[in-house]
Each structure stands twice: as structure tokens, then as C-alpha cells.
Design a protein around this motif. Structure first.
Motif, PDB file in Angstrom:
ATOM      1  N   VAL A 144     -45.738  -9.973   7.393  1.00 31.29           N
ATOM      2  CA  VAL A 144     -46.639  -9.085   8.131  1.00 31.29           C
ATOM      3  C   VAL A 144     -45.970  -7.732   8.292  1.00 31.29           C
ATOM      4  CG1 VAL A 144     -47.926  -8.730  10.275  1.00 31.29           C
ATOM      5  CG2 VAL A 144     -47.592 -11.045   9.396  1.00 31.29           C
ATOM      6  N   ASN A 145     -46.656  -6.681   7.884  1.00 31.10           N
ATOM      7  CA  ASN A 145     -46.103  -5.332   7.992  1.00 31.10           C
ATOM      8  C   ASN A 145     -47.235  -4.334   8.224  1.00 31.10           C
ATOM      9  OD1 ASN A 145     -43.494  -3.841   7.776  1.00 31.10           O
ATOM     10  ND2 ASN A 145     -44.601  -2.702   6.203  1.00 31.10           N
ATOM     11  N   SER A 146     -46.911  -3.238   8.895  1.00 30.61           N
ATOM     12  CA  SER A 146     -47.946  -2.252   9.209  1.00 30.61           C
ATOM     13  C   SER A 146     -48.302  -1.376   8.021  1.00 30.61           C
ATOM     14  CB  SER A 146     -47.485  -1.368  10.377  1.00 30.61           C
ATOM     15  OG  SER A 146     -46.280  -0.688  10.042  1.00 30.61           O
ATOM     16  N   ARG A 147     -47.465  -1.379   6.984  1.00 34.60           N
ATOM     17  CA  ARG A 147     -47.739  -0.616   5.754  1.00 34.60           C
ATOM     18  C   ARG A 147     -47.767  -1.573   4.565  1.00 34.60           C
ATOM     19  NH1 ARG A 147     -43.034   2.370   7.651  1.00 34.60           N
ATOM     20  NH2 ARG A 147     -43.661   4.184   8.877  1.00 34.60           N
ATOM     21  N   PRO A 148     -48.476  -1.209   3.490  1.00 36.31           N
ATOM     22  CA  PRO A 148     -48.464  -2.043   2.291  1.00 36.31           C
ATOM     23  C   PRO A 148     -47.245  -1.796   1.415  1.00 36.31           C
ATOM     24  CG  PRO A 148     -49.971  -0.221   1.989  1.00 36.31           C
ATOM     25  CD  PRO A 148     -49.465  -0.120   3.401  1.00 36.31           C
ATOM     26  N   PHE A 149     -46.246  -1.140   1.957  1.00 38.00           N
ATOM     27  CA  PHE A 149     -45.006  -0.852   1.240  1.00 38.00           C
ATOM     28  C   PHE A 149     -43.906  -0.610   2.263  1.00 38.00           C
ATOM     29  CE2 PHE A 149     -47.504   2.994   1.781  1.00 38.00           C
ATOM     30  CZ  PHE A 149     -46.623   3.838   2.430  1.00 38.00           C
ATOM     31  N   SER A 150     -42.667  -0.657   1.802  1.00 37.10           N
ATOM     32  CA  SER A 150     -41.511  -0.363   2.642  1.00 37.10           C
ATOM     33  C   SER A 150     -41.015   1.043   2.347  1.00 37.10           C
ATOM     34  CB  SER A 150     -40.391  -1.373   2.356  1.00 37.10           C
ATOM     35  OG  SER A 150     -39.207  -1.039   3.063  1.00 37.10           O
ATOM     36  N   ILE A 151     -40.565   1.745   3.381  1.00 34.09           N
ATOM     37  CA  ILE A 151     -39.975   3.070   3.177  1.00 34.09           C
ATOM     38  C   ILE A 151     -38.459   2.921   3.188  1.00 34.09           C
ATOM     39  CG2 ILE A 151     -39.698   5.399   4.100  1.00 34.09           C
ATOM     40  CD1 ILE A 151     -42.462   5.233   5.243  1.00 34.09           C
ATOM     41  N   PHE A 153     -42.173   8.358  10.278  1.00 29.89           N
ATOM     42  CA  PHE A 153     -43.310   8.342   9.365  1.00 29.89           C
ATOM     43  C   PHE A 153     -44.506   7.578   9.941  1.00 29.89           C
ATOM     44  CE2 PHE A 153     -39.581   8.646   6.519  1.00 29.89           C
ATOM     45  CZ  PHE A 153     -39.908   9.816   5.846  1.00 29.89           C
ATOM     46  N   PRO A 154     -45.726   8.083   9.702  1.00 30.31           N
ATOM     47  CA  PRO A 154     -46.915   7.300  10.068  1.00 30.31           C
ATOM     48  C   PRO A 154     -47.082   6.117   9.122  1.00 30.31           C
ATOM     49  CG  PRO A 154     -47.546   9.326   8.929  1.00 30.31           C
ATOM     50  CD  PRO A 154     -46.056   9.395   9.129  1.00 30.31           C
ATOM     51  N   ASP A 155     -48.100   5.297   9.349  1.00 28.96           N
ATOM     52  CA  ASP A 155     -48.291   4.085   8.547  1.00 28.96           C
ATOM     53  C   ASP A 155     -49.166   4.310   7.317  1.00 28.96           C
ATOM     54  OD1 ASP A 155     -46.714   2.520  10.185  1.00 28.96           O
ATOM     55  OD2 ASP A 155     -48.383   1.939  11.479  1.00 28.96           O
ATOM     56  N   ASP A 156     -50.190   5.128   7.454  1.00 34.86           N
ATOM     57  CA  ASP A 156     -51.143   5.321   6.368  1.00 34.86           C
ATOM     58  C   ASP A 156     -50.541   6.170   5.252  1.00 34.86           C
ATOM     59  OD1 ASP A 156     -54.164   5.210   5.552  1.00 34.86           O
ATOM     60  OD2 ASP A 156     -53.591   7.315   5.344  1.00 34.86           O
ATOM     61  N   LYS A 157     -50.763   5.761   3.987  1.00 32.70           N
ATOM     62  CA  LYS A 157     -50.175   6.464   2.848  1.00 32.70           C
ATOM     63  C   LYS A 157     -50.634   7.923   2.786  1.00 32.70           C
ATOM     64  CE  LYS A 157     -47.886   6.865  -1.051  1.00 32.70           C
ATOM     65  NZ  LYS A 157     -48.223   6.067  -2.238  1.00 32.70           N
ATOM     66  N   ASP A 158     -51.917   8.162   3.001  1.00 31.46           N
ATOM     67  CA  ASP A 158     -52.417   9.534   2.968  1.00 31.46           C
ATOM     68  C   ASP A 158     -51.815  10.362   4.098  1.00 31.46           C
ATOM     69  OD1 ASP A 158     -53.941   8.991   0.734  1.00 31.46           O
ATOM     70  OD2 ASP A 158     -55.753   8.519   1.887  1.00 31.46           O
ATOM     71  N   GLU A 159     -51.653   9.750   5.258  1.00 35.01           N
ATOM     72  CA  GLU A 159     -51.043  10.461   6.386  1.00 35.01           C
ATOM     73  C   GLU A 159     -49.575  10.778   6.099  1.00 35.01           C
ATOM     74  OE1 GLU A 159     -51.601   8.294   9.984  1.00 35.01           O
ATOM     75  OE2 GLU A 159     -53.788   8.419   9.918  1.00 35.01           O
ATOM     76  N   ILE A 160     -48.882   9.876   5.405  1.00 34.54           N
ATOM     77  CA  ILE A 160     -47.487  10.138   5.051  1.00 34.54           C
ATOM     78  C   ILE A 160     -47.402  11.317   4.085  1.00 34.54           C
ATOM     79  CG2 ILE A 160     -45.447   9.224   3.872  1.00 34.54           C
ATOM     80  CD1 ILE A 160     -46.140   6.490   4.951  1.00 34.54           C
ATOM     81  N   THR A 161     -48.312  11.372   3.125  1.00 32.70           N
ATOM     82  CA  THR A 161     -48.335  12.489   2.177  1.00 32.70           C
ATOM     83  C   THR A 161     -48.493  13.812   2.914  1.00 32.70           C
ATOM     84  OG1 THR A 161     -49.255  11.095   0.429  1.00 32.70           O
ATOM     85  CG2 THR A 161     -49.535  13.478   0.193  1.00 32.70           C
ATOM     86  N   GLU A 162     -49.390  13.838   3.884  1.00 33.40           N
ATOM     87  CA  GLU A 162     -49.596  15.055   4.683  1.00 33.40           C
ATOM     88  C   GLU A 162     -48.377  15.335   5.555  1.00 33.40           C
ATOM     89  OE1 GLU A 162     -51.272  18.478   6.138  1.00 33.40           O
ATOM     90  OE2 GLU A 162     -51.873  17.253   4.412  1.00 33.40           O
ATOM     91  N   TRP A 163     -47.780  14.287   6.075  1.00 31.43           N
ATOM     92  CA  TRP A 163     -46.580  14.405   6.907  1.00 31.43           C
ATOM     93  C   TRP A 163     -45.446  15.085   6.137  1.00 31.43           C
ATOM     94  CZ3 TRP A 163     -45.465  12.942  11.972  1.00 31.43           C
ATOM     95  CH2 TRP A 163     -44.126  12.798  12.328  1.00 31.43           C
ATOM     96  N   LEU A 164     -45.222  14.632   4.905  1.00 27.79           N
ATOM     97  CA  LEU A 164     -44.183  15.231   4.072  1.00 27.79           C
ATOM     98  C   LEU A 164     -44.492  16.699   3.788  1.00 27.79           C
ATOM     99  CD1 LEU A 164     -43.545  12.357   1.497  1.00 27.79           C
ATOM    100  CD2 LEU A 164     -42.080  13.024   3.395  1.00 27.79           C
ATOM    101  N   LYS A 165     -45.732  16.989   3.493  1.00 27.24           N
ATOM    102  CA  LYS A 165     -46.140  18.370   3.214  1.00 27.24           C
ATOM    103  C   LYS A 165     -45.863  19.266   4.416  1.00 27.24           C
ATOM    104  CE  LYS A 165     -50.216  21.125   1.969  1.00 27.24           C
ATOM    105  NZ  LYS A 165     -51.675  21.052   1.662  1.00 27.24           N
ATOM    106  N   ASP A 200     -36.458  15.953  -6.498  1.00 26.07           N
ATOM    107  CA  ASP A 200     -36.416  14.612  -7.089  1.00 26.07           C
ATOM    108  C   ASP A 200     -37.682  13.781  -6.833  1.00 26.07           C
ATOM    109  OD1 ASP A 200     -33.860  15.171  -8.011  1.00 26.07           O
ATOM    110  OD2 ASP A 200     -32.885  14.280  -6.270  1.00 26.07           O
ATOM    111  N   HIS A 201     -38.671  14.362  -6.113  1.00 26.12           N
ATOM    112  CA  HIS A 201     -39.930  13.646  -5.837  1.00 26.12           C
ATOM    113  C   HIS A 201     -39.651  12.215  -5.364  1.00 26.12           C
ATOM    114  CE1 HIS A 201     -42.254  16.952  -7.537  1.00 26.12           C
ATOM    115  NE2 HIS A 201     -41.376  16.981  -8.529  1.00 26.12           N
ATOM    116  N   LEU A 202     -38.866  12.109  -4.323  1.00 31.28           N
ATOM    117  CA  LEU A 202     -38.395  10.803  -3.862  1.00 31.28           C
ATOM    118  C   LEU A 202     -39.511   9.873  -3.407  1.00 31.28           C
ATOM    119  CD1 LEU A 202     -35.194  11.874  -1.907  1.00 31.28           C
ATOM    120  CD2 LEU A 202     -35.335  10.839  -4.176  1.00 31.28           C
ATOM    121  N   GLU A 203     -40.638  10.445  -2.991  1.00 32.53           N
ATOM    122  CA  GLU A 203     -41.733   9.577  -2.548  1.00 32.53           C
ATOM    123  C   GLU A 203     -42.229   8.670  -3.672  1.00 32.53           C
ATOM    124  OE1 GLU A 203     -43.579  13.770  -3.027  1.00 32.53           O
ATOM    125  OE2 GLU A 203     -41.628  12.846  -2.634  1.00 32.53           O
TER     126      GLU A 203
END
Length: 377
Positions: free
Chosen positions: A41-48, A129-141, A62-65
Motif C-alpha cells: 500500500v502506497n500513496s503514489r504508484p511509484f517510489s521517489i 513532494f506531493p503524491d500526484d504525478k502531475d502535481e509533482i511535475t508542476e512542483w519541480l517546475k 540530467d532529467h532525473l525525474e
């Protein structure tokens, strides 16, 4: 709930970070899938991969994301397990004759016979970092934009996150003014020898980073406000103040097990078998356990080995006997891609310089290792 859940005994792992991934992988390789349903069980569909956090939020170098977001596709050996995306809000260990039930944020319930708690930490500042992938993309930006346009950045906290963040800024924006405010008289903490702690101060100062010791900033200014005053009254003309203090254990939901489950700081009390004293069917691993050691991803391999061995003993009808005996204190902290130092807590205490930090961590931030632990090549 499906018949699959009804007919099998659930072994549930809460948290898909380094500890949770390694426990899931270890159990999936040896559990009888016809008898046990392994659920992560995890709040994201991936690990950071959090070791990449400071560099990843500073710029798109290096586009680490593309590599530091680690999917769970290959975690389970032979596919013997599943991932459930959600947040656990409560644990009822008394609901049912054996095991218990997890309550999820969406109102759903998930029964377990054996539970593993590996929820990791709650972070501050740019790496929260937030949980949602799209929100993370905006967060990084947003964070990359903040760092790029800042004239004077103040990092509040001189631990590993603060040091690495300052180093990454100086790599990408060498002319940006950087100040670090730290509550002790040396960087890091007393786990490490003075020589090691002083080496980082020297390395940062050589790159133009100012360090203020024995001070703190209690109230971070709102975004866009220029200037901040420390607790001791020192004014800094910063246009970006970033909290880089250490993380806190992500254990709020675990308190529902009872007031004696957590320490005052929020860590999970465990026996040497990494079982909870009052709940032998519940195990804990990773940053959250109450153990006299530094909280690091490197410790998770040893934690996972103990938890996996003991759960396999239990399902085989044996008493769990494998005990955690602690881990060697070893840390590698970078000062940008090419700088940094390492400390190994053996013999008299071994220090290794920038060449070692660069070779082991600076170049790739150990992302390949994190991906390998998740079954990726």
C-alpha cells in the motif's frame, strides 16, 4: 472485496519506499502465493528516490525525474503481489480474531493477518513532494524557477539536505548568494566526528556559502517577501528561504494502535525482531523505527532482511528469532556533483574525500541501486 482476498491471508506492507520495496521483493520470492496475498500500500504508484531530491528540485540537469521515480512494475518476484494506491488513516488491531483491519482515506478497509509498517518520513521544503504525478511535475517546475530567479537563498538547517541543496545551487547558479542557518555549533550532528563536520563547512565556504551557527529561523516569510530575521536578531536580505531541517517519521496513523506504540518523537517502538511489543503480528522497518541509529535508506536492507526472515518463520509455523543488531554508521554527502565526503564508523572512524563521494554518489546519486532494489535493470 474479491474472492481472492477472502480466500487468502493478507500480508500487507504499508509504504513503498526503500524498506517497503525490499521487504515486498524478499517476501514475494518465497511466500506461497496460493496461501498468502501480498499487498503493498502506497500513496503514489511509484517510489521517489529521495537521494536525488536536492539535485532534482534545483534544475533539470540530467532529467532525473525520468529515473528517480521508480515504478513498482518489477518489485514482486514472479508477479507474486499487488500494489494498492491509497493512504492508511487508521489501524484496528482488534477487529477480527487474528490480525486486524486498515482503514483507508477513501473509506475502504483492508484486512491483514500480518502487517508491516514502512511508511517512511515526512519531508520539508523543496523535497516535500506531493503524491500526484502531475502535481509533482508542476512542483519541480516551480522550485526550479524559484531557485533560478533567487538572488539570495537561505537554507534553514545544516544537515545532509541543507548541505546537498547548497552544493547543487552552487553547481547550477555559482553567483547566487547562499546562506545556511544551523542550530548547532557545527554542521550535521554529533553522530559524526568534528573533523568530518568541519570538513563540510570548509568545503561550502570555499564555494561562497555563508554559515550562521547556533541560530534558527522560526517563521519563514511568505513567498515574494524579501528579508528575514533569525532568532538571534540577524537580518538577512534573502528573497528565498527554504526549510532543510531533518524529516519527521510519517506515523500519525500508527498512533491509532494506542498511546504506547510511538515514542514522543513519533517513532515506532519495536523489539529486536522488529515486531511491535504489543502487536506481534505487526512489524516495522525503515526510518520510522525507534532505534539508536541515523535514519538512512542504507539501513533499510538490514531491516528488510530481519522482517522477511521472521515473517517467513511465522508462516512456516515457527517462532520468529532473527534479531536486528544495528547497522554500521556510514554516510556519503555530496557538495555538488564533484565534491563532498564520506564517513565510515569503523575502527577509529574513517573519512574519505571528494573523490569517493563523487565516485559513489555524486555522479548518479545511487539511482541505479534504487532501481535494482525494485527489480529494474
Amino acid at each position: 472485496m474479491s474472492k481472492k482476498f477472502d480466500n487468502q491471508k493478507n500480508i500487507v506492507i504499508v509504504g513503498g519506499g526503500s524498506a517497503g520495496i525490499q521487504i515486498a521483493r524478499g517476501l514475494s520470492a518465497k511466500l506461497d502465493a496460493s496461501k498468502y496475498n501480498l499487498i503493498l500500500v502506497n500513496s503514489r504508484p511509484f517510489s521517489i528516490h529521495m537521494l536525488a531530491g536536492a539535485r532534482m528540485t534545483t534544475s533539470d540537469v540530467d532529467h532525473l525525474e525520468d529515473s528517480a521515480f521508480i515504478p513498482y512494475d518489477k518489485v514482486f518476484v514472479n508477479g507474486n503481489g499487488s500494489v494498492k494506491i491509497g493512504k492508511v488513516t487508521a489501524i484496528d488491531a482488534n477487529k477480527g480474531t487474528k490480525g486486524g483491519v486498515l482503514t483507508l482515506a477513501d473509506g475502504g478497509e483492508l484486512p491483514y493477518e500480518i502487517l508491516v509498517l514502512a511508511p517512511g518520513s515526512t519531508w520539508n521544503g523543496a523535497v516535500a513532494f506531493p503524491d500526484d504525478k502531475d502535481e509533482i511535475t508542476e512542483w519541480l517546475k516551480q522550485w526550479r524557477g524559484k531557485y533560478k530567479k533567487a538572488n539570495h537563498i537561505v537554507f534553514v538547517g545544516g544537515g545532509a539536505v541543507g548541505i546537498e541543496s547548497a552544493g547543487e545551487i552552487k553547481d547550477q547558479f555559482p553567483h547566487t548568494k547562499v546562506t545556511m542557518v544551523h542550530g548547532d555549533n557545527m554542521l550535521l550532528n554529533k553522530t559524526y566526528p568534528d573533523k568530518y563536520r568541519l570538513a563540510f563547512a570548509k568545503g561550502l565556504k570555499a564555494r561562497g556559502v555563508d554559515i550562521i551557527y547556533n541560530d534558527f529561523i522560526h517563521n519563514l516569510p511568505d513567498e515574494g517577501v524579501v528579508g528575514v530575521t533569525t532568532r538571534n536578531g540577524k537580518y538577512l536580505d534573502a528573497d528565498l528561504v527554504v526549510l532543510t531541517t531533518g524529516p519527521r517519521p510519517n506515523t500519525g496513523f500508527i498512533s491509532t494502535l494506542g498511546s504506547d506504540t510511538l515514542t514522543e518523537r513519533g517513532n515506532v517502538k519495536v523489539d529486536p525482531t522488529l515486531q511491535l511489543p504489543s502487536h506481534p503480528d505487526i512489524y516495522a522497518a525503515g526510518d520510522v523505527i525507534d532505534w539508536a541509529e541515523q535514519k538512512q535508506a542504507a539501513k533499510c536492507t538490514a531491516h528488510a532482511a530481519v522482517v522477511v526472515a521472521n515473517i517467513l518463520d511465522v508462516v512456516a509455523g515457527k517462532i520468529p528469532v532473527t534479531k536486528y543488531k544495528g547497522s554500521l554508521e556510514l554516510i556519503v554527502i555530496t557538495n555538488g556533483k564533484r565534491g563532498g565526503a564520506a564517513y565510515v564508523g569503523m575502527l577509529w572512524g574513517i573519512m574519505l574525500g571528494a573523490w569517493f563521494a563523487r565516485m559513489v554518489k555524486g555522479k548518479d546519486l545511487l539511482i541505479p541501486m534504487g532501481r535494482k532494489n525494485a527489480g529494474l535493470v
